[in-house]
Design a protein around this motif. Sequence first.
Motif, PDB file in Angstrom:
ATOM      1  N   MET A   1       0.824  -1.187   0.000  1.00  0.00           N
ATOM      2  CA  MET A   1       0.000   0.000   0.000  1.00  0.00           C
ATOM      3  C   MET A   1       0.872   1.257   0.000  1.00  0.00           C
ATOM      4  N   ALA A   2       2.092   1.139   0.428  1.00  0.00           N
ATOM      5  CA  ALA A   2       2.977   2.297   0.503  1.00  0.00           C
ATOM      6  C   ALA A   2       3.292   2.873  -0.872  1.00  0.00           C
ATOM      7  N   HIS A   3       3.259   2.045  -1.912  1.00  0.00           N
ATOM      8  CA  HIS A   3       3.599   2.545  -3.238  1.00  0.00           C
ATOM      9  C   HIS A   3       2.581   3.548  -3.761  1.00  0.00           C
ATOM     10  N   GLY A   4       1.406   3.613  -3.173  1.00  0.00           N
ATOM     11  CA  GLY A   4       0.406   4.606  -3.569  1.00  0.00           C
ATOM     12  C   GLY A   4       0.759   6.016  -3.133  1.00  0.00           C
ATOM     13  N   TYR A   5       1.639   6.129  -2.173  1.00  0.00           N
ATOM     14  CA  TYR A   5       2.034   7.431  -1.658  1.00  0.00           C
ATOM     15  C   TYR A   5       3.275   7.990  -2.353  1.00  0.00           C
ATOM     16  N   VAL A   6       3.866   7.240  -3.218  1.00  0.00           N
ATOM     17  CA  VAL A   6       5.113   7.652  -3.858  1.00  0.00           C
ATOM     18  C   VAL A   6       4.899   8.865  -4.765  1.00  0.00           C
ATOM     19  N   ILE A   7       3.843   8.867  -5.549  1.00  0.00           N
ATOM     20  CA  ILE A   7       3.601   9.962  -6.502  1.00  0.00           C
ATOM     21  C   ILE A   7       3.431  11.308  -5.792  1.00  0.00           C
ATOM     22  N   PRO A   8       2.577  11.417  -4.756  1.00  0.00           N
ATOM     23  CA  PRO A   8       2.487  12.718  -4.066  1.00  0.00           C
ATOM     24  C   PRO A   8       3.813  13.167  -3.459  1.00  0.00           C
ATOM     25  N   VAL A   9       4.556  12.239  -2.898  1.00  0.00           N
ATOM     26  CA  VAL A   9       5.844  12.597  -2.287  1.00  0.00           C
ATOM     27  C   VAL A   9       6.815  13.106  -3.349  1.00  0.00           C
ATOM     28  N   ILE A  10       6.857  12.464  -4.508  1.00  0.00           N
ATOM     29  CA  ILE A  10       7.740  12.911  -5.592  1.00  0.00           C
ATOM     30  C   ILE A  10       7.349  14.301  -6.068  1.00  0.00           C
ATOM     31  N   ILE A  11       6.059  14.557  -6.205  1.00  0.00           N
ATOM     32  CA  ILE A  11       5.604  15.887  -6.646  1.00  0.00           C
ATOM     33  C   ILE A  11       5.988  16.954  -5.636  1.00  0.00           C
ATOM     34  N   ILE A  12       5.826  16.663  -4.355  1.00  0.00           N
ATOM     35  CA  ILE A  12       6.209  17.621  -3.313  1.00  0.00           C
ATOM     36  C   ILE A  12       7.710  17.898  -3.368  1.00  0.00           C
ATOM     37  N   LEU A  13       8.498  16.855  -3.505  1.00  0.00           N
ATOM     38  CA  LEU A  13       9.956  17.035  -3.577  1.00  0.00           C
ATOM     39  C   LEU A  13      10.365  17.847  -4.802  1.00  0.00           C
ATOM     40  N   ILE A  14       9.750  17.607  -5.938  1.00  0.00           N
ATOM     41  CA  ILE A  14      10.066  18.370  -7.155  1.00  0.00           C
ATOM     42  C   ILE A  14       9.744  19.845  -6.965  1.00  0.00           C
ATOM     43  N   LEU A  15       8.603  20.144  -6.354  1.00  0.00           N
ATOM     44  CA  LEU A  15       8.242  21.545  -6.136  1.00  0.00           C
ATOM     45  C   LEU A  15       9.187  22.230  -5.151  1.00  0.00           C
ATOM     46  N   ILE A  16       9.588  21.512  -4.111  1.00  0.00           N
ATOM     47  CA  ILE A  16      10.541  22.094  -3.153  1.00  0.00           C
ATOM     48  C   ILE A  16      11.900  22.318  -3.821  1.00  0.00           C
ATOM     49  N   ILE A  32       5.496  30.927   1.484  1.00  0.00           N
ATOM     50  CA  ILE A  32       4.300  30.672   2.300  1.00  0.00           C
ATOM     51  C   ILE A  32       3.121  30.200   1.430  1.00  0.00           C
ATOM     52  N   PRO A  33       2.766  30.919   0.354  1.00  0.00           N
ATOM     53  CA  PRO A  33       1.670  30.400  -0.487  1.00  0.00           C
ATOM     54  C   PRO A  33       2.035  29.071  -1.163  1.00  0.00           C
ATOM     55  N   SER A  34       3.303  28.917  -1.561  1.00  0.00           N
ATOM     56  CA  SER A  34       3.721  27.670  -2.210  1.00  0.00           C
ATOM     57  C   SER A  34       3.582  26.483  -1.264  1.00  0.00           C
ATOM     58  N   VAL A  35       4.032  26.645  -0.035  1.00  0.00           N
ATOM     59  CA  VAL A  35       3.928  25.570   0.954  1.00  0.00           C
ATOM     60  C   VAL A  35       2.463  25.268   1.257  1.00  0.00           C
ATOM     61  N   ALA A  36       1.634  26.314   1.340  1.00  0.00           N
ATOM     62  CA  ALA A  36       0.206  26.101   1.592  1.00  0.00           C
ATOM     63  C   ALA A  36      -0.432  25.314   0.444  1.00  0.00           C
ATOM     64  N   ILE A  37      -0.134  25.679  -0.782  1.00  0.00           N
ATOM     65  CA  ILE A  37      -0.698  24.983  -1.939  1.00  0.00           C
ATOM     66  C   ILE A  37      -0.167  23.552  -2.020  1.00  0.00           C
ATOM     67  N   ILE A  38       1.132  23.384  -1.822  1.00  0.00           N
ATOM     68  CA  ILE A  38       1.734  22.051  -1.857  1.00  0.00           C
ATOM     69  C   ILE A  38       1.126  21.169  -0.758  1.00  0.00           C
ATOM     70  N   GLY A  39       0.976  21.734   0.437  1.00  0.00           N
ATOM     71  CA  GLY A  39       0.390  20.975   1.543  1.00  0.00           C
ATOM     72  C   GLY A  39      -1.040  20.556   1.259  1.00  0.00           C
ATOM     73  N   PHE A  40      -1.837  21.466   0.715  1.00  0.00           N
ATOM     74  CA  PHE A  40      -3.220  21.140   0.403  1.00  0.00           C
ATOM     75  C   PHE A  40      -3.293  20.064  -0.679  1.00  0.00           C
ATOM     76  N   LEU A  41      -2.493  20.223  -1.744  1.00  0.00           N
ATOM     77  CA  LEU A  41      -2.506  19.232  -2.823  1.00  0.00           C
ATOM     78  C   LEU A  41      -2.038  17.858  -2.325  1.00  0.00           C
ATOM     79  N   ALA A  42      -1.028  17.856  -1.460  1.00  0.00           N
ATOM     80  CA  ALA A  42      -0.549  16.584  -0.911  1.00  0.00           C
ATOM     81  C   ALA A  42      -1.639  15.925  -0.067  1.00  0.00           C
ATOM     82  N   TYR A  43      -2.305  16.727   0.777  1.00  0.00           N
ATOM     83  CA  TYR A  43      -3.399  16.204   1.585  1.00  0.00           C
ATOM     84  C   TYR A  43      -4.477  15.597   0.700  1.00  0.00           C
ATOM     85  N   ARG A  44      -4.894  16.285  -0.359  1.00  0.00           N
ATOM     86  CA  ARG A  44      -5.951  15.787  -1.246  1.00  0.00           C
ATOM     87  C   ARG A  44      -5.509  14.513  -1.979  1.00  0.00           C
ATOM     88  N   MET A  45      -4.255  14.470  -2.421  1.00  0.00           N
ATOM     89  CA  MET A  45      -3.777  13.267  -3.108  1.00  0.00           C
ATOM     90  C   MET A  45      -3.772  12.071  -2.157  1.00  0.00           C
TER      91      MET A  45
END
Length: 121
Positions: A1-16, A32-45
């Motif tokens: 089940m852990a492999h389902g979380y790989v895509i959001p983590v990769i996207i977050i790392l690329i944006l950072i 601040i807005p970037s972290v807020a948007i990244i955090g929200f998108l990660a939560y939704r994914m």
Amino acid sequence: MAHGYVIPVIIILILIIALIVTGYIYDPLVVIPSVAIIGFLAYRMFYVIVKTRKRNIYTYKGKIGKAIDDIPRGKIGYVVLEGEYWEALALDDIRKGDTVKVEDMRDLKLIVKRNIDETIV
């Protein structure tokens, strides 16, 4: 089940990494807005991945079909369910044309019994 979380983590790392490479990592008006948007998108994914993993969209339990063959109890025959032909194991004697109710599904075989309600398919 852990492999389902790989895509959001990769996207977050690329944006950072993009913030670091461009030099905007030190600008609070961008970070601040970037972290807020990244955090929200990660939560939704994560939320969508967790919810869709638990759902089985191919469940037929409780659905009504129609017998194509006479199916003796404990034997296999064919039924039509939602326009598709399925192999079915009968829990009781079923006659050709009877409506059947799906009790369970094992591999690609439906486990059915005669529908007492006689609901029209």
